[in-house]
Design an enzyme around this catalytic site. Structure first.
Site, mmCIF file in Angstrom:
data_model
loop_
_atom_site.group_PDB
_atom_site.id
_atom_site.type_symbol
_atom_site.label_atom_id
_atom_site.label_comp_id
_atom_site.label_asym_id
_atom_site.label_seq_id
_atom_site.Cartn_x
_atom_site.Cartn_y
_atom_site.Cartn_z
ATOM 1 C CD GLU A 1 4.202 0.002 6.906
ATOM 2 O OE1 GLU A 1 5.159 0.146 7.688
ATOM 3 O OE2 GLU A 1 3.790 0.925 6.161
ATOM 4 C CG ASP B 1 -0.195 0.037 2.538
ATOM 5 O OD1 ASP B 1 0.792 -0.717 2.680
ATOM 6 O OD2 ASP B 1 -0.580 0.799 3.439
#
Length: 374
Positions: free
Chosen positions: A137, A76
């Site tokens: 994350e 991400d």
């Protein structure tokens, strides 16, 4: 999967993957792992965290007499991370300035894939390899927190999620998240303001007396969000503050959080009147624990050996932020954080040097080869 790291990286960052919306990049990376010969599974972490894709675990078979080596990166990106247009700016890759580049952490993803590819092409008998690519994350290590650690067979691992290739982060702080709700008393701001208790003012007094920024070489804290009030003609009766505290030292972390709470208590106590009084709610929880890995551990020595053979200057240090490595170290799996070349991350000025991408590939390849030699 493209043949060179630069083209692949530039293609990868064009795939939108802001936190909780990683479906497209997960599908693409799964195909790339399969093309390299991995067994690939995706978990259901997205069900728990409210996203649309899970963590990817890939296994590459290898010598039965050597335990697997683990590589980890997250898929991400932070915002603004949609519609990224990468371009080559002399010896660097950058965005067009309207978004982040996404090198945090797609440089890690790309370097791991191409490092494995290069090791496979060497023709030597390789150790088994495990690859874990996580989701979300950037918004609290959510993918790693909701991954089943029991699926991993490796004895140690490397998180590719730092800056210069050669940087080895052997420790990171614990983080506490803090949410403070301050309540006052509503009143008409023009007709009878003296009958109100302004929650914004109470919050401002509390913030002014809180510890803030860098406390010492091990400890930081920050109030990053304030939200309250509904109209200029109403004395606001509620404010919500969100912040954090981090430290490598658990006692210092506890103390700075106590100091923040005391600042709130003191401000609230100053606003007790016959017609009402201010109040507060203080909610705190630990996002992740600190870790510190000694330099004599195998996970560190192998990385130092790999960098030495590549004639890349190594620098061992501790970080100030959290990463997936915090979660896995907390679960008993030694993992250090390694640089990929990412620069000015979390800004629209983010870039990465092409030579750093290439050195990152060489570093992964060398780690695999040295581990495979036993």
């Amino acid at each position: 999967m493209l043949s060179d790291i630069v083209s692949y990286f530039m293609q990868l960052v064009t795939i939108d993957s802001e936190s909780l919306d990683e479906r497209a990049v997960v599908d693409a990376v799964k195909e790339d792992l399969l093309s390299l010969g991995a067994e690939v599974v995706e978990d259901n972490a997205y069900v728990i965290i409210g996203g649309n894709a899970g963590n990817i675990l890939a296994r590459f078979p290898g010598r039965a007499d050597i335990a697997p080596i683990l590589f980890c990166a997250h898929m991400d990106t932070v915002k603004p991370g949609k519609g990224i247009h990468p371009q080559i700016c002399e010896n660097r890759i950058c965005s067009d300035g309207s978004t982040v580049l996404g090198g945090d952490d797609k440089s890690g993803v790309a370097e791991i894939l191409f490092g494995i590819k290069k090791a496979q092409e060497s023709g030597i008998a390789l150790a088994p390899i495990e690859v874990l690519f996580t989701v979300s994350e950037e918004i609290g290590l959510l993918g790693a927190k909701n991954f089943d650690r029991r699926l991993l067979k490796a004895a140690f691992g490397y998180a590719l999620d730092a800056h210069r290739v050669g940087d080895l982060l052997l420790g990171a702080p614990a983080q506490n998240s803090i949410r403070i709700t301050i309540t006052g008393k509503e009143a008409h701001a023009g007709v009878e303001p003296e009958k109100g208790i302004n929650a914004i003012r109470v919050a401002a007094e509390a913030i002014a007396s809180m510890p803030m920024g860098r406390i010492d070489h091990e400890t930081t804290c920050n109030m990053g969000v304030i939200n309250g009030g509904s109209s200029t003609n109403i004395v606001p009766n509620k404010v919500i503050l969100k912040g954090e505290a981090r430290s490598h030292n658990p006692h210092k972390l506890e103390q700075v959080c106590l100091d923040i709470r005391h600042a709130v208590e003191s401000a609230v106590q100053r606003h007790h009147y016959d017609f009402g009084f201010a109040g507060y709610e203080f909610v705190m929880h630990q996002e992740y624990a600190a870790f510190r890995i000694p330099e004599d551990q195998k996970v560190v020595q192998l990385a130092l050996d790999a960098l030495s053979k590549l004639q890349i200057t190594a620098e061992t240090t501790v970080g100030g932020g959290g990463s997936d490595a915090n979660i896995f170290n907390g679960q008993g799996l030694p993992m250090i954080i390694c640089g990929t070349g990412m620069n000015k991350v979390h800004t629209v000025e983010e870039d990465i040097e092409i030579k750093e991408l290439q050195r990152g590939v060489e570093f992964i390849n060398m780690l695999i080869r040295l581990h495979s030699e036993g």
